[in-house]
Scaffold this motif. Structure first.
Motif, short mmCIF file in Angstrom:
data_model
loop_
_atom_site.label_atom_id
_atom_site.label_comp_id
_atom_site.label_asym_id
_atom_site.label_seq_id
_atom_site.Cartn_x
_atom_site.Cartn_y
_atom_site.Cartn_z
N SER A 149 0.83 -1.20 0.00
CA SER A 149 0.00 0.00 0.00
C SER A 149 0.87 1.25 0.00
O SER A 149 0.57 2.24 -0.70
CB SER A 149 -0.92 0.00 1.22
N ARG A 150 1.95 1.21 0.75
CA ARG A 150 2.83 2.38 0.84
C ARG A 150 3.48 2.68 -0.51
O ARG A 150 3.51 3.84 -0.96
CB ARG A 150 3.91 2.15 1.89
N VAL A 151 4.02 1.64 -1.18
CA VAL A 151 4.72 1.90 -2.45
C VAL A 151 3.75 2.32 -3.55
O VAL A 151 4.12 3.09 -4.44
CB VAL A 151 5.54 0.67 -2.89
N GLU A 156 6.56 4.36 -6.02
CA GLU A 156 7.95 3.90 -6.04
C GLU A 156 8.04 2.56 -6.78
O GLU A 156 7.18 1.68 -6.58
CB GLU A 156 8.48 3.73 -4.61
N GLU A 157 9.06 2.41 -7.61
CA GLU A 157 9.26 1.13 -8.29
C GLU A 157 9.55 0.04 -7.26
O GLU A 157 10.18 0.29 -6.22
CB GLU A 157 10.41 1.24 -9.29
N LEU A 158 9.08 -1.17 -7.57
CA LEU A 158 9.20 -2.28 -6.63
C LEU A 158 9.78 -3.49 -7.33
O LEU A 158 9.33 -3.88 -8.41
CB LEU A 158 7.81 -2.62 -6.06
N GLN A 177 6.22 -1.15 -11.68
CA GLN A 177 5.69 0.12 -11.19
C GLN A 177 4.28 -0.19 -10.66
O GLN A 177 3.34 -0.33 -11.44
CB GLN A 177 5.64 1.16 -12.31
N PRO A 178 4.12 -0.33 -9.35
CA PRO A 178 2.82 -0.73 -8.78
C PRO A 178 1.81 0.41 -8.83
O PRO A 178 2.12 1.55 -8.46
CB PRO A 178 3.18 -1.10 -7.34
N LEU A 273 -7.34 2.63 -1.16
CA LEU A 273 -7.04 4.03 -1.49
C LEU A 273 -6.27 4.73 -0.39
O LEU A 273 -5.82 5.86 -0.58
CB LEU A 273 -8.33 4.80 -1.77
N GLY A 274 -6.13 4.13 0.76
CA GLY A 274 -5.48 4.74 1.91
C GLY A 274 -5.81 3.93 3.14
O GLY A 274 -6.53 2.92 3.08
#
Length: 331
Positions: A149-151, A156-158, A177-178, A273-274
């Protein structure tokens, strides 16, 4: 000793008022507690020393608001909230995703409950049964969901290893790219742009083993059709992404965490969504049936579309208002 007890009781009452998630003026708090505004200011300082992040704002009389902090301070629940929380945790304990955490949380809460509340909980034991799922049903840990969820939100690429068999041939990690984290039919999925394959991919979250550190930030891409629900259904059906499995399908944003909605969404699609919001795509045989199904989540719903769903909510609101205004006839 009496003064100390009165102060402690007053602090608990003050904390209970602040937890209602609204702004309080100093005069209003003083009137509610039967003390002077100066005493309220001292009590606010005491709560801050205990770790409660209380914000002060300017105004004719000044005001206060309980804000989010970096750590979770002790919370205060009334009897109804404590019972509701315990019952919700009983239901969540059957969820393979958060079951262990829910069980530990329930044990913690029950331990500090007064006997009268423990008795109510014991009389309302719930057995929540998850529907059987075909295929692999490996549990997804809460830390993994939190990290994904954070990435997604940070763009941020994972990099991650994907699969189950650690003894098989060594494969290079997937570079992605998530974009979206969601649930569908009992499983969590990650929709991501695969950098090596130059295409969209759907990954089962329980097969993902992230590598650290994460990669650089990226600019989000447009999902084909710009519809997450249609995309995920189309990928599994091998179609162009048409979500026509129900004659009526709509989308709403719910003020609830995705993990709280997912166990009860049946074949709906839940997108995170958060921490406290999710998008729900759900289908039904009628628009009023769909609106009623969404209403059972007992939280604010913000309609994304289509207009027919908005009209169905208005029709139900009118019917419910008439029902509430109708007095029951005497037997």
């Amino acid at each position: 000793m009496v003064d100390v007890q009165k102060t402690s009781s007053r602090l608990l009452s003050l904390l209970s008022l602040l937890q209602t998630h609204r702004d309080w003026s100093g005069d209003d708090l003083a009137q509610r507690l039967g003390v002077t505004p100066r005493t309220v200011r001292r009590d606010i300082d005491r709560l801050r020393e205990l770790g409660y992040p209380i914000l002060a704002f300017k105004g004719p009389s000044g005001g206060y608001r309980l804000a989010a902090g970096s750590q979770l301070p002790p919370l205060l629940f009334d009897d109804g909230q404590a019972v509701a929380l315990a019952l919700a945790l009983q239901s969540a304990a059957a969820d393979s995703t958060i079951g262990e955490d829910a069980t530990r949380a329930l044990a913690t809460i029950r331990q500090v409950m007064p006997p009268r509340l423990r008795q109510r909980i014991d009389l309302l034991q719930i057995t929540a049964v998850q529907p059987p799922e075909s295929g692999d049903t490996s549990a997804v840990g809460t830390p993994l969901l939190v990290e994904l969820s954070r990435v997604v939100r940070a763009r941020e690429e994972l990099r991650f290893d994907y699969g189950h068999d650690a003894t098989g041939p060594v494969r290079p990690p997937r570079r992605t790219q998530p974009h979206h984290l969601l649930t569908w039919r009992g499983h969590w999925y990650l929709i991501a742009w695969d950098l090596d394959r130059d295409d969209w991919r759907v990954f089962r979250v329980d097969r993902i083993r992230p590598r650290t550190p994460t990669g650089p930030r990226f600019t989000p891409r447009d999902l084909p059709g710009d519809d997450v629900a249609a995309f995920i259904i189309g990928r599994f059906r091998g179609t162009d992404g048409s979500a026509s499995d129900w004659p009526c399908r709509g989308e709403v944003v719910l003020d609830l965490p995705a993990q709280a909605v997912a166990p009860f969404a049946q074949d709906g699609i839940v997108e995170e969504l958060g921490p406290d919001r999710c998008r729900l795509s759900l289908g039904s045989w009628s628009w009023t049936g769909l609106a009623a199904a969404i209403g059972r989540f007992d939280t604010d719903a913000h309609v994304i579309g289509p207009p027919e769903l908005t009209s169905a909510f208005a029709q139900l609101a009118e019917r419910y208002a008439k029902a509430a205004a109708t007095s029951p006839s005497a037997p």
